[in-house]
Design an enzyme around this catalytic site. Structure first.
Site, mmCIF file in Angstrom:
data_model
loop_
_atom_site.group_PDB
_atom_site.id
_atom_site.type_symbol
_atom_site.label_atom_id
_atom_site.label_comp_id
_atom_site.label_asym_id
_atom_site.label_seq_id
_atom_site.Cartn_x
_atom_site.Cartn_y
_atom_site.Cartn_z
ATOM 1 N N GLU A 36 9.579 15.409 16.137
ATOM 2 C CA GLU A 36 9.914 15.380 14.721
ATOM 3 C C GLU A 36 9.048 16.395 13.970
ATOM 4 O O GLU A 36 7.813 16.341 14.022
ATOM 5 C CB GLU A 36 9.682 13.972 14.165
ATOM 6 C CG GLU A 36 10.183 13.781 12.756
ATOM 7 C CD GLU A 36 10.060 12.331 12.295
ATOM 8 O OE1 GLU A 36 10.922 11.892 11.520
ATOM 9 O OE2 GLU A 36 9.093 11.660 12.705
ATOM 10 N N CYS A 83 13.129 10.939 7.653
ATOM 11 C CA CYS A 83 13.052 10.471 9.036
ATOM 12 C C CYS A 83 14.399 10.549 9.744
ATOM 13 O O CYS A 83 14.457 10.725 10.965
ATOM 14 C CB CYS A 83 12.516 9.040 9.083
ATOM 15 S SG CYS A 83 13.396 7.894 8.007
ATOM 16 N N GLU A 103 10.115 0.902 10.724
ATOM 17 C CA GLU A 103 11.099 1.981 10.564
ATOM 18 C C GLU A 103 10.332 3.276 10.752
ATOM 19 O O GLU A 103 9.543 3.667 9.900
ATOM 20 C CB GLU A 103 11.770 1.893 9.191
ATOM 21 C CG GLU A 103 13.040 2.727 9.101
ATOM 22 C CD GLU A 103 12.776 4.109 8.528
ATOM 23 O OE1 GLU A 103 12.725 5.074 9.335
ATOM 24 O OE2 GLU A 103 12.619 4.228 7.308
ATOM 25 N N LYS A 133 0.856 -1.191 0.000
ATOM 26 C CA LYS A 133 0.000 0.000 0.000
ATOM 27 C C LYS A 133 0.890 1.239 0.000
ATOM 28 O O LYS A 133 1.547 1.548 0.989
ATOM 29 C CB LYS A 133 -0.923 0.047 1.218
ATOM 30 C CG LYS A 133 -2.001 1.141 1.079
ATOM 31 C CD LYS A 133 -2.530 1.642 2.395
ATOM 32 C CE LYS A 133 -1.718 2.721 3.012
ATOM 33 N NZ LYS A 133 -1.768 4.036 2.294
#
Length: 798
Positions: free
Chosen positions: A398, A301, A267, A193
């Site tokens: 983040e 990331c 991850e 996906k």
């Protein structure tokens, strides 16, 4: 009129636009509408629902794309399940030829994929053309090699099965390659996906799969939003989930897969430190910041979004960084002269704006470049916050945008402390002309990837993944292949599910039973911090033989006992720093002292399992052999050096997790418990062991052996009681870094769900293993689960 002299004086670039015509022609050919790719064909969504995809740089509609429902996921998983036997039965060479063909066809269409990625994602054409697409090709070439070598390099392993894969929007095609290439090389089939913002390169890849003749059903692509992904995660026909995305969604996936046999790799997010020492080449470090945080608009990331700069050069570094920021060009991503493109979507742009506004409102020093961007599109100016407190949200959360913060440090130890002051642990970047400084710091950082005098370097041969709440598992290289393989014995038919008898707090004994008890009463205490410790609960339970006879009593452990054991294990960090040889000596000495008390443990084994003396003696010899095995392995679980495309030595270092909780099973209790604890101890972990309660008297004698074997206090701690309740407490504890659970299915589900708090790595086995078997009870699988890999990139020969 502009002259050559003017150009040389100003060094201004004129527009240099990449042609979008081939991509527009492709979109026109599809009438700007795309369906799911299932069983080798494009099929309409079951509920006839679609969503729209836009170019973030222009806000123009690119296409409408099918919205996946539960029925669409059912259809895709069924196709992957149908294709699995034939695909996994192919030889490695046959699969390698398909992967090679995919790599070659990607090269042939490289510019098309680069332009499509830029239009769909907003990243600059220079990045998609020069970084993303070449790495995509590299991954398929590299994994064609793993497919070819699978039998010799991964003996006694086989494919997991049907893999559900969910990729993010920041590197749409590259993340597809990271997941699809190893899955296919190992013999798995895939349902992927893509992110709802950026599905188009995945759909173009589906056409490429048809072009190379990939068997129908091996790769299936279902587009949609979070609901589509959740349906894939929860589907009973999926054997593995691989997810790249936010930590929050990672927690949801961990809980959703709890209690299933799904293999899981995550991850997740990061807040990576970028450490600049006073002897660094500051100009090179500034370029590293550009590559680290303004690459892909900071939507990375592992972006070095926290600059830690040594105090003596902080002001000079800040001046240089601002001067470099003034030269950044922001605008149309298809212009090859631009450095910074568009933010992927208005929602993400709004989040960046809000976080920057909060920093300004708190009075933080903020500097931004001038934003001379198109009037339409999602653009945000590169932003630099200085002297940000370590606890501020901008230093901890983040942002996922072109925003970097800085803080200063004085000493090396302070730099390490600040770098590790984060719940994340994905990557780090170190800048110093002193290689000793870099390697000393690299070893102390809680990060899965460390770049020395560089940033954001990737290669298919090198594993990528994080520590802590940045997830677990690796993608790329040998480590990444293991994520898509399992030992063959794991799929062997006829294995029993683990079953443990419940333990009860002791009630008053009947007079006849009390009179039959030993003349000298025995009550086993816990072993915490190298000492015998009474239970906090004040309760005990009766320990009985296999025939039901009362042997004595043992303390009943609770949450506080586990807390005390974890606290003392956390303090025993010197064990992790000891050499493998030093740990081996302790384990050999433990074997020596254990052997000297053989008859004691043989008697325990007879009483617990109701077996003959000969059978108990044989089992005890297996215990001694297992201790010797891991003593031997303590200095032999080597790392490796990866071969990359760039001039680097990339060290793959096997590091201990830290504090690991172990819930051991009831069958062959001493052999099983030591088979689990020993590989962890050999690799430098500290262990909190929860053995089966019926064996508590035996383990009370075991810790007396530990006392005479030079095992440092706190390295191995033993608490018993209700094994599943104690295991759940370990799973919930944020100072427990990993958890091994070998026991019944109900308890397995509880600990996996509870582990989502700090996203600790878990290894769960619900089946009853044959612990005497070398195939099942010892070996590389245990050593691999006992460590996490840190990849350190060191310049070499540049």
């Amino acid at each position: 009129m502009t002259t050559v002299a003017d150009i040389l004086r100003t060094m201004d670039y004129g527009p240099s636009l990449e042609a979008a015509a081939p991509v527009n022609t492709w979109l026109d050919a599809h009438a700007h509408s795309f369906r799911h790719f299932i069983h080798g064909e494009f099929v309409a969504p079951a509920q006839n629902e679609y969503f729209e995809v836009f170019n973030p740089a222009t806000e123009e509609r690119l296409a409408r794309v099918a919205h996946g429902s539960d029925a669409d996921i059912d259809q895709a998983v069924a196709a992957a399940r149908q294709a699995l036997p034939a695909w996994s039965a192919l030889s490695g060479h046959q699969r390698a030829r398909y992967l090679y063909a995919i790599a070659r066809h990607l090269q042939k269409h490289a510019r098309f994929f680069a332009v499509l990625e830029t239009m769909d994602n907003g990243k600059t054409i220079r990045e998609s053309r020069d970084i993303d697409i070449p790495l995509v090709v590299r991954h398929f070439y590299h994994h064609a090699g793993w497919a070819q070598l699978l039998d010799s390099e991964f003996p006694a392993h086989e494919a997991v099965g049907v893999c559900g894969q969910i990729v993010p929007w920041n590197f749409p095609l590259l993340m597809l390659a990271w997941k699809v290439a190893p899955a296919l090389a190992a013999g798995n089939t895939v349902v992927l996906k893509p992110a709802e913002f950026t599905p188009l390169t995945a759909l173009a890849f589906a056409e490429l799969c048809v072009e190379v003749g990939l068997p129908a059903g091996v790769v299936n692509i279902v587009t949609g939003d979070g609901h589509t992904g959740a349906s894939l995660v929860s589907h009973a026909g999926v054997d593995k989930i691989a997810f790249t995305g936010s930590t929050e969604v990672g927690r949801l996936i961990r809980r959703a897969t709890a209690g299933t046999d799904k293999k899981l790799s995550l991850e997740l997010g990061g807040k990576s430190p970028f450490i600049v020492f006073d002897d660094a080449d500051l100009d090179a470090a500034v370029e590293g910041v550009v590559d680290s945080i303004w690459f892909n608009q900071g939507q990375v990331c592992c972006a070095g979004s926290r600059i830690l700069v040594q105090e003596s050069v902080a002001a000079r570094f800040g001046d240089k960084l601002r001067a470099r920021m003034r030269k950044l060009r922001i605008g149309n991503p298809l212009d090859k002269s631009n450095d910074v493109g568009a933010i992927v979507d208005r929602v993400q742009l709004q989040r960046i704006r809000q976080m920057v506004a909060s920093g300004r409102a708190d009075g933080l020093s903020c500097w931004q470049t001038a934003l001379d961007a198109p009037s339409s599109g999602h653009f945000f100016a590169p932003t630099f916050f200085e002297d940000v407190p370590a606890a501020h949200a901008l230093a901890q959360e983040e942002i996922f945008g072109p925003v970097v913060i800085s803080m200063s440090f004085r000493t090396l130890d302070e730099a390490v402390a600040l770098a590790n002051h984060s719940r994340y642990g994905l990557a780090a970047s170190l800048w110093s002309e002193n290689i000793d400084v870099c390697l000393t710091v690299a070893a102390q950082l809680a990060a899965g990837v460390v770049w020395v005098n560089g940033a954001n370097m990737f290669d298919a041969a090198v594993g990528f993944g994080g520590y802590r709440e940045s997830g677990f598992g690796r993608e790329g290289g040998r480590e990444g292949m293991h994520e898509y393989l399992v030992p063959k014995w794991l799929h062997a038919p006829g294995a029993q599910q683990a079953q443990d008898a419940p333990v009860q707090v002791a009630a008053h004994l009947a007079p006849t039973e009390a009179g039959a008890a030993r003349s000298i009463d025995r009550s086993a205490k816990f072993y915490i911090g190298g000492k015998q410790v009474r239970p906090d609960s004040g309760y005990s339970f009766g320990v009985r033989s296999g025939s039901g006879a009362l042997l004595g009593h043992a303390g009943f452990g609770n949450r506080k006992d586990i807390r005390n054991a974890v606290e003392t294990a956390r303090k025993a960090g010197n064990w992790s720093q000891a050499s493998g040889h030093a740990r081996a000596q302790v384990l050999y000495y433990f074997a020596e002292n254990l052997g000297a008390r053989a008859q004691t443990f043989i008697s325990h084994l007879q009483a617990i399992d109701g077996i003959s003396e000969a059978a108990a003696s044989q089992q005890f010899e297996q215990v001694l052999a297992r201790v010797f095995h891991y003593a031997a392995m303590a200095d032999k679980h080597d790392g490796s050096v990866h071969s990359t495309l760039t001039a680097h030595i990339t060290l793959a270092m096997n590091e201990p997790f830290g504090v690991v909780g172990v819930r051991s099973p009831a069958n062959t209790p001493l052999l099983a418990a030591l088979s689990l604890a020993l590989p962890l101890l050999a690799t430098g972990n500290r262990v909190v062991l929860v053995p089966p309660p019926d064996a508590s008297l035996m383990f009370a004698d075991l810790y007396q052996v530990l006392d005479t074997s030079d095992m440092p206090a706190g390295v191995l701690n033993i608490v018993w009681g209700d094994s599943d309740e104690l295991a759940e407490v370990l799973a919930l504890h944020d100072d427990v870094d990993a958890l091994w659970y070998f026991g019944p299915a109900a308890g397995a589900a509880r600990v996996q769900a509870a582990s989502a708090g700090n996203l600790k790595s878990t290894w769960v086995q619900r089946r009853q293993l044959d612990w005497a078997s070398r195939e099942q009870g010892q070996g590389g699988e245990f050593m691999r689960h006992a460590t996490q890999v840190k990849n350190v990139w060191i310049p070499y020969g540049e």
